[in-house]
Design a protein around this motif. Structure first.
Motif, PDB file in Angstrom:
ATOM      1  N   UNK A  49      65.605  34.269 -18.048  1.00  0.00           N
ATOM      2  CA  UNK A  49      65.444  33.595 -16.748  1.00  0.00           C
ATOM      3  C   UNK A  49      66.768  33.332 -16.031  1.00  0.00           C
ATOM      4  N   UNK A  50      67.873  33.803 -16.599  1.00  0.00           N
ATOM      5  CA  UNK A  50      69.156  33.660 -15.907  1.00  0.00           C
ATOM      6  C   UNK A  50      69.999  32.477 -16.317  1.00  0.00           C
ATOM      7  N   UNK A  51      69.772  31.969 -17.520  1.00  0.00           N
ATOM      8  CA  UNK A  51      70.635  30.897 -18.019  1.00  0.00           C
ATOM      9  C   UNK A  51      69.918  29.577 -18.221  1.00  0.00           C
ATOM     10  N   UNK A  52      70.612  28.685 -18.915  1.00  0.00           N
ATOM     11  CA  UNK A  52      70.051  27.366 -19.248  1.00  0.00           C
ATOM     12  C   UNK A  52      69.757  26.539 -17.998  1.00  0.00           C
ATOM     13  N   UNK A  53      70.611  26.669 -16.978  1.00  0.00           N
ATOM     14  CA  UNK A  53      70.438  25.859 -15.777  1.00  0.00           C
ATOM     15  C   UNK A  53      69.079  26.112 -15.119  1.00  0.00           C
ATOM     16  N   UNK A  54      68.573  27.334 -15.211  1.00  0.00           N
ATOM     17  CA  UNK A  54      67.260  27.667 -14.638  1.00  0.00           C
ATOM     18  C   UNK A  54      66.134  26.922 -15.356  1.00  0.00           C
ATOM     19  N   UNK A  55      66.396  26.473 -16.577  1.00  0.00           N
ATOM     20  CA  UNK A  55      65.388  25.763 -17.367  1.00  0.00           C
ATOM     21  C   UNK A  55      65.462  24.242 -17.200  1.00  0.00           C
ATOM     22  N   UNK A  56      66.494  23.769 -16.535  1.00  0.00           N
ATOM     23  CA  UNK A  56      66.759  22.330 -16.449  1.00  0.00           C
ATOM     24  C   UNK A  56      65.929  21.680 -15.353  1.00  0.00           C
ATOM     25  N   UNK A  57      65.100  20.725 -15.735  1.00  0.00           N
ATOM     26  CA  UNK A  57      64.261  19.985 -14.772  1.00  0.00           C
ATOM     27  C   UNK A  57      65.060  18.800 -14.243  1.00  0.00           C
ATOM     28  N   UNK A  58      66.084  19.092 -13.436  1.00  0.00           N
ATOM     29  CA  UNK A  58      67.035  18.060 -13.022  1.00  0.00           C
ATOM     30  C   UNK A  58      66.432  16.947 -12.167  1.00  0.00           C
ATOM     31  N   UNK A  59      65.270  17.193 -11.552  1.00  0.00           N
ATOM     32  CA  UNK A  59      64.646  16.149 -10.740  1.00  0.00           C
ATOM     33  C   UNK A  59      63.468  15.482 -11.446  1.00  0.00           C
ATOM     34  N   UNK A  74      77.263  21.537 -19.000  1.00  0.00           N
ATOM     35  CA  UNK A  74      77.548  22.959 -19.206  1.00  0.00           C
ATOM     36  C   UNK A  74      76.324  23.623 -19.823  1.00  0.00           C
ATOM     37  N   UNK A  75      76.326  24.943 -19.863  1.00  0.00           N
ATOM     38  CA  UNK A  75      75.224  25.698 -20.483  1.00  0.00           C
ATOM     39  C   UNK A  75      75.056  25.268 -21.949  1.00  0.00           C
ATOM     40  N   UNK A  76      76.185  25.102 -22.644  1.00  0.00           N
ATOM     41  CA  UNK A  76      76.145  24.705 -24.061  1.00  0.00           C
ATOM     42  C   UNK A  76      75.538  23.320 -24.213  1.00  0.00           C
ATOM     43  N   UNK A  77      75.952  22.386 -23.350  1.00  0.00           N
ATOM     44  CA  UNK A  77      75.426  21.017 -23.416  1.00  0.00           C
ATOM     45  C   UNK A  77      73.939  21.010 -23.061  1.00  0.00           C
TER      46      UNK A  77
END
Length: 118
Positions: A49-59, A74-77
């Motif tokens: 899906x293009x990286x960890x950030x795409x999976x992050x439900x930031x809202x 970061x991606x690692x975190x």
């Protein structure tokens, strides 16, 4: 077999389940409240899906609950956070082997459905 990672209360997760059920395609549902993704599954999905950030439900309420809304991890975190708390993931995550989609991705779901037909 297609896997759907999500929660019962998530409207998009239910929409994904309904999408495949209407097409008589068996799926494996994994409730993120009970079990998260393994380290390998998480890495595979993130690649698709293009990286960890795409999976992050930031809202999401969970991010605010944990006081993470001001964090720019970061991606690692993010990977560490997802492994310890799968409720930080955007849902649904629909996975078909090495391919995956996150959120409302009906076009991709259709491709997965087509690929499962004999």
């Amino acid at each position: 077999m297609i896997q759907i990672f999500g929660t019962e209360k998530c409207k998009l997760t239910r929409a994904a389940q309904r999408f495949f059920a209407e097409r008589r395609i068996k799926v494996q549902f994994i409730n993120l409240r009970e079990k998260g993704l393994s380290k390998g599954e998480l890495a595979s999905v993130a690649r698709a899906v293009g990286g960890m950030r795409a999976l992050y439900a930031e809202d999401s309420p969970r991010v605010k609950e944990r006081g993470l809304q001001y964090l720019d991890p970061s991606e690692t975190r993010l990977a560490e956070l997802f492994l310890e708390d799968p409720m930080l993931l955007r849902t649904p995550i629909v996975r078909d082997g090495a391919r995956a989609a996150v959120g409302a991705a009906e076009v991709t779901w259709k491709a997965f459905a087509e690929a499962t037909k004999p």
